[in-house]
Design a protein around this motif. Structure first.
Motif, short mmCIF file in Angstrom:
data_model
loop_
_atom_site.label_atom_id
_atom_site.label_comp_id
_atom_site.label_asym_id
_atom_site.label_seq_id
_atom_site.Cartn_x
_atom_site.Cartn_y
_atom_site.Cartn_z
N ILE A 15 8.11 6.52 29.05
CA ILE A 15 9.28 6.17 29.84
C ILE A 15 10.35 7.24 29.64
O ILE A 15 10.70 7.59 28.52
CB ILE A 15 9.84 4.79 29.44
N LEU A 16 10.86 7.77 30.76
CA LEU A 16 11.96 8.71 30.75
C LEU A 16 13.14 8.06 31.45
O LEU A 16 13.00 7.49 32.53
CB LEU A 16 11.58 9.99 31.50
N TRP A 17 14.32 8.13 30.84
CA TRP A 17 15.51 7.59 31.47
C TRP A 17 16.10 8.62 32.41
O TRP A 17 16.04 9.83 32.15
CB TRP A 17 16.54 7.23 30.41
N SER A 18 16.70 8.15 33.49
CA SER A 18 17.25 9.06 34.49
C SER A 18 18.53 8.48 35.10
O SER A 18 18.61 7.29 35.37
CB SER A 18 16.22 9.28 35.60
N ARG A 19 19.49 9.36 35.34
CA ARG A 19 20.71 8.98 36.04
C ARG A 19 20.59 9.25 37.54
O ARG A 19 21.39 8.79 38.32
CB ARG A 19 21.90 9.74 35.47
N ASP A 64 23.49 4.82 34.18
CA ASP A 64 24.82 5.39 34.41
C ASP A 64 25.81 4.99 33.32
O ASP A 64 26.84 5.61 33.14
CB ASP A 64 25.34 5.00 35.79
N LYS A 65 25.48 3.96 32.53
CA LYS A 65 26.36 3.49 31.46
C LYS A 65 25.97 4.03 30.08
O LYS A 65 26.65 3.80 29.10
CB LYS A 65 26.35 1.96 31.43
N VAL A 66 24.84 4.74 29.99
CA VAL A 66 24.36 5.23 28.71
C VAL A 66 24.78 6.70 28.55
O VAL A 66 24.48 7.53 29.40
CB VAL A 66 22.82 5.11 28.63
N PRO A 67 25.48 7.05 27.45
CA PRO A 67 25.92 8.45 27.27
C PRO A 67 24.74 9.37 26.97
O PRO A 67 23.74 8.96 26.39
CB PRO A 67 26.88 8.36 26.08
N LEU A 68 24.87 10.63 27.39
CA LEU A 68 23.86 11.64 27.07
C LEU A 68 23.96 11.99 25.59
O LEU A 68 25.07 12.18 25.08
CB LEU A 68 24.09 12.91 27.89
N ASP A 117 18.90 14.73 32.03
CA ASP A 117 19.20 13.48 31.33
C ASP A 117 18.88 13.55 29.84
O ASP A 117 18.92 12.56 29.13
CB ASP A 117 18.43 12.33 31.97
N PHE A 118 18.57 14.73 29.35
CA PHE A 118 18.25 15.05 27.97
C PHE A 118 16.99 14.36 27.47
O PHE A 118 16.89 13.95 26.31
CB PHE A 118 19.42 14.79 27.00
N ASN A 119 16.01 14.24 28.33
CA ASN A 119 14.67 13.90 27.88
C ASN A 119 14.04 15.21 27.42
O ASN A 119 13.97 16.17 28.18
CB ASN A 119 13.85 13.30 29.04
N VAL A 120 13.63 15.26 26.16
CA VAL A 120 13.10 16.49 25.56
C VAL A 120 11.58 16.42 25.49
O VAL A 120 11.01 15.41 25.07
CB VAL A 120 13.70 16.72 24.15
N ILE A 121 10.93 17.51 25.90
CA ILE A 121 9.47 17.61 25.91
C ILE A 121 9.09 18.95 25.29
O ILE A 121 9.73 19.96 25.54
CB ILE A 121 8.96 17.53 27.36
N THR A 122 8.02 18.95 24.49
CA THR A 122 7.49 20.18 23.92
C THR A 122 6.37 20.70 24.81
O THR A 122 5.49 19.94 25.21
CB THR A 122 6.95 19.95 22.50
N VAL A 123 6.42 21.99 25.12
CA VAL A 123 5.35 22.68 25.86
C VAL A 123 4.71 23.66 24.88
O VAL A 123 5.41 24.42 24.22
CB VAL A 123 5.90 23.41 27.09
N CYS A 124 3.38 23.62 24.78
CA CYS A 124 2.71 24.39 23.73
C CYS A 124 1.43 25.05 24.24
O CYS A 124 0.66 24.43 24.96
CB CYS A 124 2.37 23.47 22.57
#
Length: 128
Positions: A15-19, A64-68, A117-124
């Motif tokens: 699950i990724l959160w999005s604005r 929209d109510k959750v801070p980054l 939205d500051f969802n962080v993913i590693t690419v390797c």
């Protein structure tokens, strides 16, 4: 091992959160080379069905109510065949490379990317 746990030993969705659901659905559809029209949309939820059987659920419900956050750990890992081309590709899509750029060693090269939205993913890329 006893079968006492009601939890199955598998991960079916991330699950990724999005604005901005439309923007996120477009970015991730392009990242995973999927047609956004062929994915499922349920109001505030957009589901990308990866060929591996794992789903990426992009959820905008109440975001929209959750801070980054200022920082976040990677949520999951994506393999790449060529790390430099992967870096260029994700930046063209609107993702940002964070935490020091591409890290290289004999075994792997990797970078961490984030969406707006500051969802962080590693690419390797594995070199072995």
């Amino acid at each position: 091992m006893d079968n006492l746990s009601p939890i199955q030993s598998k991960v079916t969705s991330v699950i990724l959160w999005s604005r901005n659901l439309d923007r996120s659905a477009e970015m991730y559809s392009k990242l995973f080379q999927l047609s956004p029209e062929k994915q499922d949309r349920f109001g505030h939820l957009h589901i990308l069905h990866l060929p591996t059987g794992t789903d990426i659920m992009i959820d905008s419900n109440g975001m929209d109510k959750v801070p980054l956050p200022d920082k976040a750990p990677p949520l999951f890992f994506i393999p790449a065949t060529e790390i430099d081309k992967a870096s260029e590709f994700i930046q063209e899509l609107g993702f940002e490379i964070i935490y020091g750029g591409i890290h290289r060693n004999d075994s792997v090269s990797f970078f961490n990317m984030r969406d707006p939205d500051f969802n962080v993913i590693t690419v390797c890329q594995n070199h072995q």
